[in-house]
Design a protein around this motif. Structure first.
Motif, PDB file in Angstrom:
ATOM      1  N   PHE A  61      39.878  27.241  33.441  1.00  0.00           N
ATOM      2  CA  PHE A  61      41.173  27.844  33.780  1.00  0.00           C
ATOM      3  C   PHE A  61      41.007  29.360  33.892  1.00  0.00           C
ATOM      4  N   ILE A  62      41.592  29.923  34.930  1.00  0.00           N
ATOM      5  CA  ILE A  62      41.576  31.371  35.128  1.00  0.00           C
ATOM      6  C   ILE A  62      43.024  31.855  35.068  1.00  0.00           C
ATOM      7  N   THR A  63      43.288  32.854  34.205  1.00  0.00           N
ATOM      8  CA  THR A  63      44.670  33.313  34.026  1.00  0.00           C
ATOM      9  C   THR A  63      45.123  34.233  35.154  1.00  0.00           C
ATOM     10  N   HIS A  64      44.192  35.074  35.657  1.00  0.00           N
ATOM     11  CA  HIS A  64      44.500  35.959  36.785  1.00  0.00           C
ATOM     12  C   HIS A  64      43.192  36.517  37.320  1.00  0.00           C
ATOM     13  N   LEU A  65      43.286  37.193  38.472  1.00  0.00           N
ATOM     14  CA  LEU A  65      42.061  37.528  39.195  1.00  0.00           C
ATOM     15  C   LEU A  65      41.521  38.932  38.911  1.00  0.00           C
ATOM     16  N   HIS A  66      41.944  39.578  37.838  1.00  0.00           N
ATOM     17  CA  HIS A  66      41.261  40.808  37.411  1.00  0.00           C
ATOM     18  C   HIS A  66      39.817  40.461  37.057  1.00  0.00           C
ATOM     19  N   SER A  67      38.904  41.380  37.385  1.00  0.00           N
ATOM     20  CA  SER A  67      37.478  41.063  37.240  1.00  0.00           C
ATOM     21  C   SER A  67      37.081  40.739  35.807  1.00  0.00           C
ATOM     22  N   ASP A  68      37.751  41.329  34.822  1.00  0.00           N
ATOM     23  CA  ASP A  68      37.330  41.025  33.438  1.00  0.00           C
ATOM     24  C   ASP A  68      37.712  39.593  33.031  1.00  0.00           C
TER      25      ASP A  68
END
Ligand code: ZN
Ligand code: ZN
Length: 295
Positions: A61-68
């Motif tokens: 799961f990815i919460t958002h696409l900020h690189s960190d």
């Protein structure tokens, strides 16, 4: 295997400094499922160090696409593939996750094509499916229920807190967010609330050290939560344990655990964990009632 949360990378932001912690990624093992939440730099190493066989990768799961939170998603999947990934993997992420994955595969086309021919591997592009989600229901599968709440992380609009419910246990990740009261309802009664946190006195020092002064300060204040605010959400939600994570600052020698405690104890009296890389929180150790202090 007991249900557990492993904080693989605990710092906020993408920069790395000698001796410091690594960007955001977590491992949640619950009801026999292996779940990766966010794929900041270091996630692959963290999973291996936590004893996870990469070829058994299951849900991401990815919460958002900020690189960190997403920089190492492609490298993790590719490395799992070269480790002998035998079963399909599903990546759940905000709109744009599919674009990232397709472009990653394009960037690695030479290597992917050659390994298929030379090593007889299955096509990784057919083994990974990306499911882009919005607020609300994300997944209901074999007793695992996942829901998402859009949080307040400008200028990113597609940033989602995630709640995992399985067999009567529940774990909530706040994702990156400014103080966002609806998170309290979303986290109601959870066993664990993993909430991002920053420390006021550390911000000025961080801003001075990073060099991009005013703009960085502006972003941090508009888009992230102070430890006191994370504590407020935990209290309002009545969670059983609060885990402070995505710490800002995370590698300032002048800031220690006592400083985090002093801040969060203004609003949260319950069980508390302050994240560091590799730290394990067993879900079975989470007490039934809020209130016992351990840290
Ligand atoms: Zn972040
Ligand atoms: Zn972010």
């Amino acid at each position: 295997m007991p249900d557990r949360l492993v904080l693989l990378g605990s710092k906020g932001g993408p920069a790395l400094r000698p001796g410091g912690p690594w960007p955001s990624s977590s491992l949640l093992e619950i009801g026999g499922r292996t779940i990766v939440v966010d794929c900041g730099l270091g996630v692959t190493r963290g999973l291996v160090d936590a004893g996870i066989s990469l070829k058994a990768l299951d849900l991401i799961f990815i919460t958002h696409l900020h690189s960190d939170h997403v920089l190492e998603l492609g490298p993790l999947l590719h490395t799992a593939w070269t480790a002998g990934l035998a079963t399909p993997v599903t990546v759940f992420g905000p709109p744009g996750t599919g674009h990232y994955w397709r472009r990653f595969c394009q960037a690695m086309e030479f290597d992917i094509e050659i390994r298929i021919v030379d090593e007889g591997r299955p096509d990784i592009r057919e083994m990974v499916s990306v499911s882009e989600f919005a607020e609300g229901h994300v997944l209901d599968q074999r007793g695992l229920k996942v829901t998402a709440l859009r949080v307040d992380h400008p200028p990113v609009t597609d940033c989602f807190a995630l709640r995992f419910d399985q067999g009567g246990k529940s774990v909530v990740f706040s994702a990156d967010t400014a103080f966002f009261p609806p998170l309290a309802d979303f986290s109601k009664g959870a066993d664990l609330l993993v909430h991002e946190a920053m420390l006021e006195e550390g911000i000025e020092r961080l801003v001075a050290r990073t060099g991009n002064g005013a703009r960085l300060r502006e972003h941090l204040l508009a888009s992230h939560s102070f430890a006191e605010e994370a504590g407020r959400i935990a209290s309002d939600a009545g969670v059983k344990r609060l885990v402070l994570n995505h710490l800002i600052p995370a590698d300032d020698a002048e800031i220690g655990e006592d400083d985090w405690l002093a801040a969060v104890r203004k609003t949260w009296a319950g069980d508390l964990t302050i994240a560091r890389d590799g730290l394990v929180v067993e879900l079975s150790s989470v007490k039934a009632a809020q209130g016992e202090e351990t840290a």
